[in-house]
Design an enzyme around this catalytic site. Structure first.
Site, PDB file in Angstrom:
ATOM      1  N   TYR A  38       0.980  -1.057   0.050  1.00 45.05           N
ATOM      2  CA  TYR A  38      -0.031   0.031   0.104  1.00 45.05           C
ATOM      3  C   TYR A  38       0.929   1.125   0.048  1.00 45.05           C
ATOM      4  O   TYR A  38       0.605   2.275  -0.345  1.00 45.05           O
ATOM      5  CB  TYR A  38      -0.883   0.242   1.415  1.00 45.05           C
ATOM      6  N   CYS A  69      -2.457  -3.135   9.980  1.00 45.67           N
ATOM      7  CA  CYS A  69      -1.663  -2.438   8.989  1.00 45.67           C
ATOM      8  C   CYS A  69      -1.659  -0.791   9.404  1.00 45.67           C
ATOM      9  O   CYS A  69      -2.607  -0.001   9.393  1.00 45.67           O
ATOM     10  CB  CYS A  69      -2.238  -2.688   7.675  1.00 45.67           C
ATOM     11  N   ASN A  70      -0.280  -0.378   9.823  1.00 43.17           N
ATOM     12  CA  ASN A  70      -0.031   1.024  10.158  1.00 43.17           C
ATOM     13  C   ASN A  70      -0.401   1.737   9.095  1.00 43.17           C
ATOM     14  O   ASN A  70      -1.087   2.704   9.307  1.00 43.17           O
ATOM     15  CB  ASN A  70       1.325   1.084  10.405  1.00 43.17           C
ATOM     16  N   CYS A 195       5.432  -0.748  11.266  1.00 43.29           N
ATOM     17  CA  CYS A 195       4.714  -1.222  10.208  1.00 43.29           C
ATOM     18  C   CYS A 195       4.839  -2.778  10.546  1.00 43.29           C
ATOM     19  O   CYS A 195       5.760  -3.268  10.951  1.00 43.29           O
ATOM     20  CB  CYS A 195       5.757  -1.094   8.925  1.00 43.29           C
ATOM     21  N   HIS A 197       4.659  -5.377   8.895  1.00 38.05           N
ATOM     22  CA  HIS A 197       5.856  -6.466   8.519  1.00 38.05           C
ATOM     23  C   HIS A 197       7.228  -6.384   9.124  1.00 38.05           C
ATOM     24  O   HIS A 197       7.770  -7.269   9.084  1.00 38.05           O
ATOM     25  CB  HIS A 197       6.276  -5.907   7.101  1.00 38.05           C
TER      26      HIS A 197
HETATM   27  N1  DGL Z   1       1.924  -4.013   7.047  1.00 37.56           N
HETATM   28  C1  DGL Z   1       1.627  -2.622   6.390  1.00 37.56           C
HETATM   29  C2  DGL Z   1       1.924  -1.589   7.619  1.00 37.56           C
HETATM   30  O1  DGL Z   1       1.866  -1.831   8.756  1.00 37.56           O
HETATM   31  C3  DGL Z   1       2.490  -2.306   5.081  1.00 37.56           C
HETATM   32  C4  DGL Z   1       2.009  -1.421   4.346  1.00 37.56           C
HETATM   33  C5  DGL Z   1       2.175  -1.618   2.806  1.00 37.56           C
HETATM   34  O2  DGL Z   1       1.597  -2.594   2.121  1.00 37.56           O
HETATM   35  O3  DGL Z   1       3.059  -1.208   2.428  1.00 37.56           O
HETATM   36  O4  DGL Z   1       2.199  -0.498   7.385  1.00 37.56           O
END
Ligand code: DGL
Length: 272
Positions: A38, A69-70, A195, A197
């Site tokens: 995203y 998801c942040n 994040c 991830h």
């Molecule tokens: N896991 C998502 C977050 O916490 C990643 C967002 C992405 O898809 O760029 O921001």
């Protein structure tokens, strides 16, 4: 059943602690791998994609959805909560991952925001996606509670792509060392992996940061916050057996193999 939404596999780090903390609940996970990451998308796209995922979870019977998801929480959560949700699913709730983190950073709960806390100035380092950093959401929420906290934000472009793409330890470690080398860590006491991830590569952050800097664990903090929320709002607690169902908008075969590497055990996603 509790819904968990993420742009990809990152939310699995949150899901893991949620299932451990709340073993009597069932969970439905929606990973929007087909549209990840995203971080490269416009705010409008992120809002729309988040609505699609949350709708899928709520249509399946989740009256409570965690935006794990942040980036989605920083960009979409407020508008979804204020206008979209009351019209579409008035009885349901969406919770984010950002506010529990800010409460942990500042030590000031949501109910006491806008009050001046009695605490020393502190320098906190936030690693997040470019979108989360640019949104200023962490800074805004911290300012409401503890303006004396000096937040240093470091965007980590490409890290989510590398994780989702199954990059090996060497390139991941190299990227993270690069981000840390570009950051002024002098005086920093705590680092936040903002994040979902990033806990998947927390070991590389730990190894590259000066030893005295502690890392706040988002999965643990979010799990505590959800358990606390369910204690206060018991009607969102459902009778379950710890069942976890995984949905993806991506290719299940690819998603299963990348997710397995990070989860350390077999995961079976179904194309939704
Ligand atoms: N896991 C998502 C977050 O916490 C990643 C967002 C992405 O898809 O760029 O921001």
């Amino acid at each position: 059943m509790i819904g968990v939404f993420d742009s990809g596999s990152g939310g699995l780090t949150i899901l893991k602690t949620l299932t451990e903390r709340l073993p009597d609940q069932d969970f439905l996970y929606f990973g929007d791998h087909g549209n990840a990451p995203y971080g490269h998308r416009s705010n409008e796209q992120i809002v729309e994609l988040t609505k699609v995922g949350v709708t899928r979870l709520m249509d399946a019977g989740c009256s409570l959805v965690v935006l794990a998801c942040n980036t989605a929480a920083a960009i979409a959560l407020r508008s979804l909560q204020e206008t979209w949700l009351p019209e579409q699913f008035p009885r349901n709730r969406i919770l984010g991952v950002l506010v529990p983190m800010v409460e942990a950073i500042t030590g000031v709960p949501w109910s006491q925001q806008n009050q001046s806390p009695n605490r020393d100035a502190e320098k906190i380092l936030l690693f997040a996606t470019q979108k989360t950093v640019a949104s200023g959401a962490y800074q805004e929420e911290i300012n409401k509670r503890a303006p004396q906290v000096d937040l240093v934000q470091k965007a980590c472009p490409g890290l989510v792509d590398a994780i989702e793409g199954g990059a090996g330890p060497m390139p991941l470690r190299g990227m993270i060392e690069g981000f840390i080398n570009e950051t002024d860590v002098a005086g920093v006491s705590t680092a936040v992996l903002g994040c979902t991830h990033f806990p998947l590569v927390e070991g590389y952050f730990k190894a590259a940061l000066p030893q005295h800097i502690s890392i706040l664990s988002q999965p643990e903090i979010v799990a505590d916050a959800l358990a606390n929320y369910l204690n206060r709002h018991n009607h969102y607690r459902t009778k379950g057996t710890g069942r976890v169902t995984l949905l993806t908008t991506g290719d299940p075969k690819t998603v299963n193999s990348v997710s397995r590497r990070f989860a350390g055990h077999k995961l079976i996603f179904t194309r939704q």
